[in-house]
Scaffold this active site. Structure first.
Site, PDB file in Angstrom:
ATOM      1  N   VAL A  95       0.866  -1.173   0.000  1.00  6.97           N
ATOM      2  CA  VAL A  95       0.000   0.000   0.000  1.00  6.97           C
ATOM      3  C   VAL A  95       0.898   1.216   0.000  1.00  6.97           C
ATOM      4  O   VAL A  95       2.057   1.148   0.407  1.00  6.97           O
ATOM      5  CB  VAL A  95      -0.975   0.022   1.209  1.00  6.97           C
ATOM      6  CG1 VAL A  95      -2.027  -1.070   1.071  1.00  6.97           C
ATOM      7  CG2 VAL A  95      -0.243  -0.099   2.515  1.00  6.97           C
ATOM      8  N   SER A  96       0.362   2.348  -0.458  1.00  6.30           N
ATOM      9  CA  SER A  96       1.189   3.537  -0.637  1.00  6.30           C
ATOM     10  C   SER A  96       1.438   4.337   0.624  1.00  6.30           C
ATOM     11  O   SER A  96       2.450   5.009   0.739  1.00  6.30           O
ATOM     12  CB  SER A  96       0.564   4.456  -1.691  1.00  6.30           C
ATOM     13  OG  SER A  96       0.534   3.794  -2.922  1.00  6.30           O
ATOM     14  N   SER A  97       0.513   4.317   1.565  1.00  5.18           N
ATOM     15  CA  SER A  97       0.698   5.165   2.742  1.00  5.18           C
ATOM     16  C   SER A  97       0.340   4.416   4.015  1.00  5.18           C
ATOM     17  O   SER A  97      -0.334   3.385   3.985  1.00  5.18           O
ATOM     18  CB  SER A  97      -0.141   6.436   2.630  1.00  5.18           C
ATOM     19  OG  SER A  97      -1.507   6.102   2.687  1.00  5.18           O
TER      20      SER A  97
END
Length: 191
Positions: free
Chosen positions: A9-11
């Site tokens: 996931v990105s964040s």
């Protein structure tokens, strides 16, 4: 032969749970989880995952193509590395993306190019939005909290010889903010 999953996931506010459930349902016996942007080349968990994969034995699976990388060149680099090791690569949400077949290799190349194109379009739209906001006088970020009146009050109190701590207490800002405002050049000094 082991099936190895990679979830990203990105964040930090996002969650791997859905990806992990899908990877386990597909038979993944080892899953590597990472919270990093796909654009970030320094992804230690991905490097560990790629190192873990055994030659001519394992298959790497991801839920979506963009979980592995967002740039077509980086994606092709990873898949070429896997292919050289004899490791298969599959994307669960798109059964056509299976590098163990000729058709899967063809589809993979086409979709990787489309994904890169879409990323470029999003970036272009974002830059257009930023330029439009700047043209309208909106610069983004937090609005300035120190008003011209507060700035004038800080200067007046400082001119009276009042300590920075007392000025901060009177105007309702921290000592650091008062010091920062006092360090800024005045309008007369700029002219």
């Amino acid at each position: 032969m082991a099936i190895v999953g990679y979830a990203r996931v990105s964040s930090t506010g996002q969650d791997h749970a859905t990806q992990i459930d899908k990877l386990k349902a597909a038979g993944a016996t080892k899953i590597f989880e990472e919270k990093k942007s796909g654009l970030d080349k320094a992804r230690p968990v991905l490097a560990e995952c790629l190192q873990y994969l055994r030659d001519d034995a394992d298959t790497l699976i991801v839920t979506k193509l963009d979980r592995l990388a967002r740039s077509a060149s980086h994606l092709h680099q990873i898949v070429e590395e896997l292919t050289a090791k004899g490791v298969g690569f599959k994307v669960l949400d798109d059964a056509a993306l299976d590098t163990t077949t000729r058709t899967g290799k063809l589809v993979f190349g086409i979709l990787a190019s489309i994904a890169e194109f879409e990323t470029a379009l999003r970036k272009e739209r974002q830059l257009e939005g930023i330029a439009k906001a700047k043209a309208e006088g909106r610069t983004g970020g937090r609005p300035a909290m120190v008003t011209a009146e507060t700035r004038a009050e800080i200067a007046r109190l400082n001119g009276e010889g009042i300590s920075i701590r007392k000025i901060a207490a009177r105007v309702g800002f921290s000592k650091a903010t008062v010091q920062k405002e006092l360090a800024k050049p005045t309008k007369e000094a700029e002219i």
